[in-house]
Design a protein around this motif. Structure first.
Motif, short mmCIF file in Angstrom:
data_model
loop_
_atom_site.label_atom_id
_atom_site.label_comp_id
_atom_site.label_asym_id
_atom_site.label_seq_id
_atom_site.Cartn_x
_atom_site.Cartn_y
_atom_site.Cartn_z
N GLY A 1 0.84 -1.20 0.00
CA GLY A 1 0.00 0.00 0.00
C GLY A 1 0.87 1.25 0.00
N CYS A 2 0.36 2.34 -0.54
CA CYS A 2 1.13 3.58 -0.60
C CYS A 2 1.65 3.94 0.79
N PRO A 3 2.98 4.20 0.94
CA PRO A 3 3.57 4.43 2.26
C PRO A 3 3.41 5.84 2.80
N VAL A 4 2.82 6.75 2.03
CA VAL A 4 2.62 8.11 2.52
C VAL A 4 1.64 8.05 3.70
N GLU A 5 1.96 8.75 4.76
CA GLU A 5 1.16 8.68 5.98
C GLU A 5 -0.31 8.97 5.72
N GLY A 6 -1.18 8.06 6.20
CA GLY A 6 -2.61 8.24 6.05
C GLY A 6 -3.19 7.76 4.73
N CYS A 7 -2.36 7.22 3.84
CA CYS A 7 -2.85 6.82 2.51
C CYS A 7 -3.18 5.34 2.47
N ARG A 8 -2.18 4.48 2.23
CA ARG A 8 -2.28 3.02 2.17
C ARG A 8 -3.13 2.51 1.00
N VAL A 9 -3.31 3.32 -0.04
CA VAL A 9 -4.01 2.87 -1.24
C VAL A 9 -3.19 1.78 -1.92
N PRO A 10 -3.81 0.64 -2.33
CA PRO A 10 -3.04 -0.46 -2.91
C PRO A 10 -2.79 -0.34 -4.41
N PHE A 11 -3.35 0.66 -5.06
CA PHE A 11 -3.13 0.87 -6.49
C PHE A 11 -1.82 1.63 -6.66
N LEU A 12 -0.77 0.92 -7.12
CA LEU A 12 0.59 1.45 -7.02
C LEU A 12 1.27 1.65 -8.37
N GLU A 13 2.13 2.67 -8.39
CA GLU A 13 3.08 2.91 -9.48
C GLU A 13 4.48 2.92 -8.86
N TYR A 14 5.52 3.11 -9.69
CA TYR A 14 6.89 2.94 -9.23
C TYR A 14 7.69 4.20 -9.55
N HIS A 15 8.14 4.87 -8.48
CA HIS A 15 8.79 6.18 -8.58
C HIS A 15 10.31 6.04 -8.47
N HIS A 16 11.02 6.63 -9.43
CA HIS A 16 12.48 6.68 -9.40
C HIS A 16 12.90 8.00 -8.74
N PHE A 17 13.68 7.92 -7.67
CA PHE A 17 14.06 9.17 -7.00
C PHE A 17 15.55 9.28 -6.67
N GLU B 1 16.27 -0.58 -7.78
CA GLU B 1 15.23 -0.68 -6.75
C GLU B 1 15.60 0.00 -5.44
N ASP B 2 16.92 0.14 -5.16
CA ASP B 2 17.31 0.84 -3.92
C ASP B 2 16.94 2.32 -3.97
N GLY B 3 16.77 2.85 -5.16
CA GLY B 3 16.40 4.25 -5.33
C GLY B 3 15.02 4.43 -5.92
N MET B 4 14.16 3.41 -5.72
CA MET B 4 12.78 3.47 -6.21
C MET B 4 11.82 3.18 -5.06
N ILE B 5 10.59 3.62 -5.21
CA ILE B 5 9.58 3.35 -4.19
C ILE B 5 8.21 3.23 -4.86
N ALA B 6 7.37 2.36 -4.32
CA ALA B 6 6.00 2.20 -4.83
C ALA B 6 5.11 3.24 -4.16
N LEU B 7 4.36 3.99 -4.98
CA LEU B 7 3.45 5.03 -4.50
C LEU B 7 2.15 4.95 -5.27
N CYS B 8 1.06 5.44 -4.68
CA CYS B 8 -0.19 5.54 -5.42
C CYS B 8 -0.04 6.62 -6.50
N PRO B 9 -0.89 6.63 -7.53
CA PRO B 9 -0.73 7.61 -8.62
C PRO B 9 -0.72 9.07 -8.16
N ILE B 10 -1.56 9.42 -7.17
CA ILE B 10 -1.59 10.82 -6.72
C ILE B 10 -0.28 11.21 -6.06
N HIS B 11 0.21 10.37 -5.16
CA HIS B 11 1.46 10.70 -4.47
C HIS B 11 2.67 10.53 -5.38
N HIS B 12 2.54 9.70 -6.41
CA HIS B 12 3.61 9.60 -7.41
C HIS B 12 3.77 10.94 -8.14
N ARG B 13 2.64 11.54 -8.53
CA ARG B 13 2.71 12.83 -9.21
C ARG B 13 3.32 13.89 -8.28
#
Length: 286
Positions: A21-37, A49-61
């Motif tokens: 689930g999206c790791p942003v506090e209070g989110c936990r949405v299971p619909f995930l994308e993969y962010h390179h940071f 993968e050490d520099g990537m994280i799974a996030l929901c589409p809103i928090h990915h943007r």
């Protein structure tokens, strides 16, 4: 440079890392994308993968716009305690078709039950909208994932994998011990495409069947389609629904192994397997 697809193993590892689930506090949405940071993809040109994280589409943007620092995102990856993922299917379905193992099922109220457990169920409300229910368990009979009237209840602590497409069109749950899994996909198909697939599958003139009668009532040339795949292994039998057929294996209770495909069920169609002493093994119908 065109971006190569992220490998299946890396995507699965990134989902597991955040507890599916999206790791942003209070989110936990299971619909995930993969962010390179670390680094961003346009700098590193790789899927590290050490520099990537799974996030929901809103928090990915938002992450793409610098909402969190690199250190913030690394801390999100390292978090130990995570709440259960929570989400809801946004599918708007009235009439349509369920395709399961090359069988076409036409009913707004449909149940697939195994030894009293409702593995898959469609329910229709007073407004005519259909909601999805499903249940996945492991060898210890613990619930791994459940959908109740489109609301997802997910046990990230015992799941082997939970993969929900960011588009919301497909969900996939897998148990860790005996490879039990459920995959449900929703799409809207052109009526002619659905009719053509049905003709090939059912090997009959569907223009005179229940499928045609229902398809003809759909609006705007499109039809709602739910595709259901699963494998469930029990102590005394197994049930598998793949792309081409459904397989019932009852040899452990003294019965046989049967394949079921190329059939269609209307509102009142049903399929029921019971033991000699009257115990229901599988029910598929209204």
């Amino acid at each position: 440079m065109a971006r190569d697809a992220i490998g299946k193993k890396k995507r699965r590892m990134l989902r597991r890392e955040v507890g599916f689930g999206c790791p942003v506090e209070g989110c936990r949405v299971p619909f995930l994308e993969y962010h390179h940071f670390d680094p961003p993809f346009n700098e590193g040109k790789m899927h590290n993968e050490d520099g990537m994280i799974a996030l929901c589409p809103i928090h990915h943007r938002q992450a793409d716009q610098g909402a969190w620092s690199i250190e913030d995102l690394h801390q999100m990856k390292k978090a130990k305690k995570r709440e259960k993922p929570k989400g809801r299917l946004g599918w708007s379905i009235d009439e349509g078709v369920v395709i399961c193992g090359n069988n076409y099922l036409f009913s707004p109220s449909l149940t697939l039950r195994m030894k009293g457990k409702e593995l898959f169920k469609l329910e229709q409300d007073q407004k005519g909208k259909i909601s999805v229910n499903t249940l996945l368990w492991n060898n210890q009979k613990e619930i791994v994932a459940e959908v109740k009237n489109n609301d997802m209840l997910l046990n990230h602590m015992i799941a082997d994998d939970i993969d929900c497409m960011a588009s919301g069109k497909e969900i996939y749950f897998r148990a860790p011990d005996n490879s039990n899994f459920i995959k449900i996909k929703f799409e809207r198909l052109p009526i002619e495409e659905c009719l053509s697939q049905a003709k090939n599958c059912l090997n009959q003139n569907v223009n005179k069947s229940v499928s045609s009668k229902i398809i003809e009532r759909e609006l705007n040339g499109m039809i709602n389609v739910i595709k259901f795949h699963t494998t469930i292994n029990e102590d005394d039998f197994s049930f598998r629904a793949g792309d081409s057929k459904i397989t019932f294996d009852f040899r452990k209770v003294g019965l046989g192994k049967e394949d079921y495909y190329g059939n269609e069920h209307g509102v009142n169609g049903a399929l029921n397997f019971i033991t000699e002493n009257g115990q229901e093994l599988i029910y598929l119908g209204k």
